[in-house]
Design a protein around this motif. Structure first.
Motif, PDB file in Angstrom:
ATOM      1  N   THR A  60       0.855  -1.194   0.000  1.00  0.00           N
ATOM      2  CA  THR A  60       0.000   0.000   0.000  1.00  0.00           C
ATOM      3  C   THR A  60       0.890   1.242   0.000  1.00  0.00           C
ATOM      4  O   THR A  60       2.016   1.233   0.513  1.00  0.00           O
ATOM      5  CB  THR A  60      -0.907   0.052   1.236  1.00  0.00           C
ATOM      6  OG1 THR A  60      -0.100   0.121   2.408  1.00  0.00           O
ATOM      7  CG2 THR A  60      -1.837  -1.146   1.306  1.00  0.00           C
ATOM      8  N   TYR A  83       0.309   5.760   0.282  1.00  0.00           N
ATOM      9  CA  TYR A  83      -0.695   6.812   0.510  1.00  0.00           C
ATOM     10  C   TYR A  83      -0.159   8.202   0.178  1.00  0.00           C
ATOM     11  O   TYR A  83      -0.922   9.158   0.166  1.00  0.00           O
ATOM     12  CB  TYR A  83      -1.148   6.808   1.979  1.00  0.00           C
ATOM     13  CG  TYR A  83      -1.417   5.416   2.525  1.00  0.00           C
ATOM     14  CD1 TYR A  83      -2.515   4.680   2.086  1.00  0.00           C
ATOM     15  CD2 TYR A  83      -0.570   4.833   3.457  1.00  0.00           C
ATOM     16  CE1 TYR A  83      -2.752   3.401   2.563  1.00  0.00           C
ATOM     17  CE2 TYR A  83      -0.797   3.547   3.946  1.00  0.00           C
ATOM     18  CZ  TYR A  83      -1.886   2.845   3.493  1.00  0.00           C
ATOM     19  OH  TYR A  83      -2.120   1.573   3.952  1.00  0.00           O
ATOM     20  N   LEU A 103      -1.205  -0.114  -4.026  1.00  0.00           N
ATOM     21  CA  LEU A 103      -2.611   0.062  -3.666  1.00  0.00           C
ATOM     22  C   LEU A 103      -2.762   1.255  -2.735  1.00  0.00           C
ATOM     23  O   LEU A 103      -2.138   1.292  -1.663  1.00  0.00           O
ATOM     24  CB  LEU A 103      -3.145  -1.193  -2.955  1.00  0.00           C
ATOM     25  CG  LEU A 103      -4.560  -1.034  -2.373  1.00  0.00           C
ATOM     26  CD1 LEU A 103      -5.606  -0.876  -3.472  1.00  0.00           C
ATOM     27  CD2 LEU A 103      -4.913  -2.208  -1.470  1.00  0.00           C
ATOM     28  N   ASP A 123      -7.892   1.816   1.532  1.00  0.00           N
ATOM     29  CA  ASP A 123      -8.629   2.576   2.543  1.00  0.00           C
ATOM     30  C   ASP A 123      -8.138   2.230   3.949  1.00  0.00           C
ATOM     31  O   ASP A 123      -8.609   2.794   4.939  1.00  0.00           O
ATOM     32  CB  ASP A 123     -10.145   2.391   2.393  1.00  0.00           C
ATOM     33  CG  ASP A 123     -10.565   0.948   2.511  1.00  0.00           C
ATOM     34  OD1 ASP A 123      -9.703   0.069   2.747  1.00  0.00           O
ATOM     35  OD2 ASP A 123     -11.778   0.672   2.373  1.00  0.00           O
ATOM     36  N   SER A 124      -7.134   1.352   4.040  1.00  0.00           N
ATOM     37  CA  SER A 124      -6.434   1.140   5.313  1.00  0.00           C
ATOM     38  C   SER A 124      -5.829   2.452   5.804  1.00  0.00           C
ATOM     39  O   SER A 124      -5.476   2.574   6.977  1.00  0.00           O
ATOM     40  CB  SER A 124      -5.337   0.087   5.161  1.00  0.00           C
ATOM     41  OG  SER A 124      -4.524   0.362   4.039  1.00  0.00           O
ATOM     42  N   ASP A 130      -8.629   2.246  -3.766  1.00  0.00           N
ATOM     43  CA  ASP A 130      -9.819   1.645  -3.155  1.00  0.00           C
ATOM     44  C   ASP A 130     -11.039   2.550  -3.298  1.00  0.00           C
ATOM     45  O   ASP A 130     -10.948   3.763  -3.051  1.00  0.00           O
ATOM     46  CB  ASP A 130      -9.581   1.465  -1.641  1.00  0.00           C
ATOM     47  CG  ASP A 130      -9.247   0.037  -1.269  1.00  0.00           C
ATOM     48  OD1 ASP A 130      -9.556  -0.886  -2.049  1.00  0.00           O
ATOM     49  OD2 ASP A 130      -8.674  -0.154  -0.186  1.00  0.00           O
ATOM     50  N   ILE A 175      -3.181 -11.609   1.303  1.00  0.00           N
ATOM     51  CA  ILE A 175      -2.757 -10.878   2.511  1.00  0.00           C
ATOM     52  C   ILE A 175      -3.324 -11.707   3.659  1.00  0.00           C
ATOM     53  O   ILE A 175      -4.533 -11.762   3.869  1.00  0.00           O
ATOM     54  CB  ILE A 175      -3.196  -9.393   2.521  1.00  0.00           C
ATOM     55  CG1 ILE A 175      -2.870  -8.734   3.877  1.00  0.00           C
ATOM     56  CG2 ILE A 175      -4.646  -9.186   2.133  1.00  0.00           C
ATOM     57  CD1 ILE A 175      -2.877  -7.215   3.872  1.00  0.00           C
ATOM     58  N   VAL A 226       0.195  -4.038   4.091  1.00  0.00           N
ATOM     59  CA  VAL A 226       0.083  -2.612   4.403  1.00  0.00           C
ATOM     60  C   VAL A 226       1.503  -2.139   4.744  1.00  0.00           C
ATOM     61  O   VAL A 226       2.139  -2.682   5.655  1.00  0.00           O
ATOM     62  CB  VAL A 226      -0.902  -2.388   5.579  1.00  0.00           C
ATOM     63  CG1 VAL A 226      -0.866  -0.953   6.064  1.00  0.00           C
ATOM     64  CG2 VAL A 226      -2.325  -2.787   5.154  1.00  0.00           C
TER      65      VAL A 226
HETATM   66  O1  KIV Z   1      -6.988  -1.086   2.296  1.00  0.00           O
HETATM   67  C1  KIV Z   1      -6.044  -1.881   2.179  1.00  0.00           C
HETATM   68  O2  KIV Z   1      -4.888  -1.593   2.512  1.00  0.00           O
HETATM   69  C2  KIV Z   1      -6.330  -3.198   1.625  1.00  0.00           C
HETATM   70  C3  KIV Z   1      -5.252  -4.216   1.736  1.00  0.00           C
HETATM   71  C4  KIV Z   1      -5.280  -4.763   3.096  1.00  0.00           C
HETATM   72  C5  KIV Z   1      -5.380  -5.260   0.705  1.00  0.00           C
HETATM   73  O3  KIV Z   1      -7.381  -3.432   1.159  1.00  0.00           O
END
Ligand code: KIV
Length: 271
Positions: free
Chosen positions: A25, A27, A43, A46-47, A85, A205, A217
């Motif tokens: 992930t 951000y 990715l 939304d974590s 996400d 995961i 993450v």
């Molecule tokens: O939001 C996120 O980081 C995820 C991962 C855990 C796959 O969906």
């Protein structure tokens, strides 16, 4: 370097002896720059609700927040595919709502794909988004957006009924046209079975090495998120500890007058 495409990732499923797909992930733009050379896709999960904004679960994060972070990450990622996400509450009501949200995210972030959670019940939604021209990464098994508190994160696929459900979800998302699917928090035999039975890559995961790729993450594997660490996380660094030590040294220097020294000042004559 050319950016990795959805087709490149799909090909890794069928390629004999393909190396597992690597994902983390991201951000922010600086973090995306660090991760980009080493990952196949990033990715914008939304974590971030939990690891950046300090919320109890991934619920409660808005599409505006996801778009802002998504755009930051696409500024930093040059070769990895970027997936953003769709947050809870932006795609479940109707396929029309889901397509509008997916298109907004792609337009505002310049990412290559979106991810959404759910299996059989979300198959029509996945198909509608794909038909609108937006590639979708599915997400089955443990679905964090369904959990109203952290204690509700439960491993999936246990028992015959649990296994049948996860398998049905995997097949539905495959048939709906997703290019790959995250399989989260699922027991190994089920993750292995479904990986063998679907036509697209599975990204695990907490779902064993049987998957076609892995995601974690970043804040968890870097040791930056101390609130809670799931069993499936391997910590590759202790960045939180490094930050604490650095801040402690800085505070000590400021209080003792050791910082700033003349080398950090402007307009000081060199002797
Ligand atoms: O939001 C996120 O980081 C995820 C991962 C855990 C796959 O969906």
């Amino acid at each position: 370097m050319a950016r990795i495409t959805v087709e490149d990732l799909k090909a890794r499923k069928v390629a004999k002896g393909a190396t597992p797909i690597v994902s983390l992930t991201a951000y922010t733009q600086p973090m995306a720059k660090f991760l980009d050379p080493h990952c196949d896709f990033l990715l914008v999960g939304d974590s971030l609700a939990m690891v950046i904004y300090g919320l109890e679960t991934t619920r409660g994060v808005t599409i505006e927040i996801m778009c802002a972070h998504g755009r930051a990450v696409t500024r930093g990622a040059k070769q990895s595919l970027v997936v953003v996400d769709l947050p809870q509450g932006t795609y479940e009501d109707s396929t029309k709502q889901a397509v509008a949200s997916a298109q907004r995210v792609i337009e505002e972030t310049e990412a290559q794909a979106v991810k959404l959670e759910g299996g059989v019940e979300m198959a029509d939604t996945v198909a509608a988004i794909v038909a609108s021209g937006v590639p979708v990464l599915g997400h089955i098994g443990l679905l964090p957006q369904k959990a109203e508190h952290r204690g509700a994160f439960k491993i999936q696929g246990r028992g015959d009924e649990g296994a049948r459900k996860v398998m049905a979800d995997a097949k539905a998302i495959d048939e709906a046209g997703a290019f790959a699917m995250v399989v989260e928090g699922t027991v190994e035999p089920v993750a292995r079975d479904l990986t063998e039975q679907v036509s697209i890559p599975t990204i695990g995961i907490g779902a064993s090495p049987a998957c076609d790729g892995q995601i974690l993450v970043s804040d968890d594997m870097l040791g930056m998120f101390a609130d809670f660490t799931p069993k499936f996380v391997k910590k590759y660094a202790q960045v939180g500890g490094d930050i604490e030590r650095a801040v402690q040294a800085y505070a000590q220097d400021v209080r003792s007058g050791a910082f700033p020294s003349l080398e950090h000042c402007y307009g000081v004559e060199k002797k």
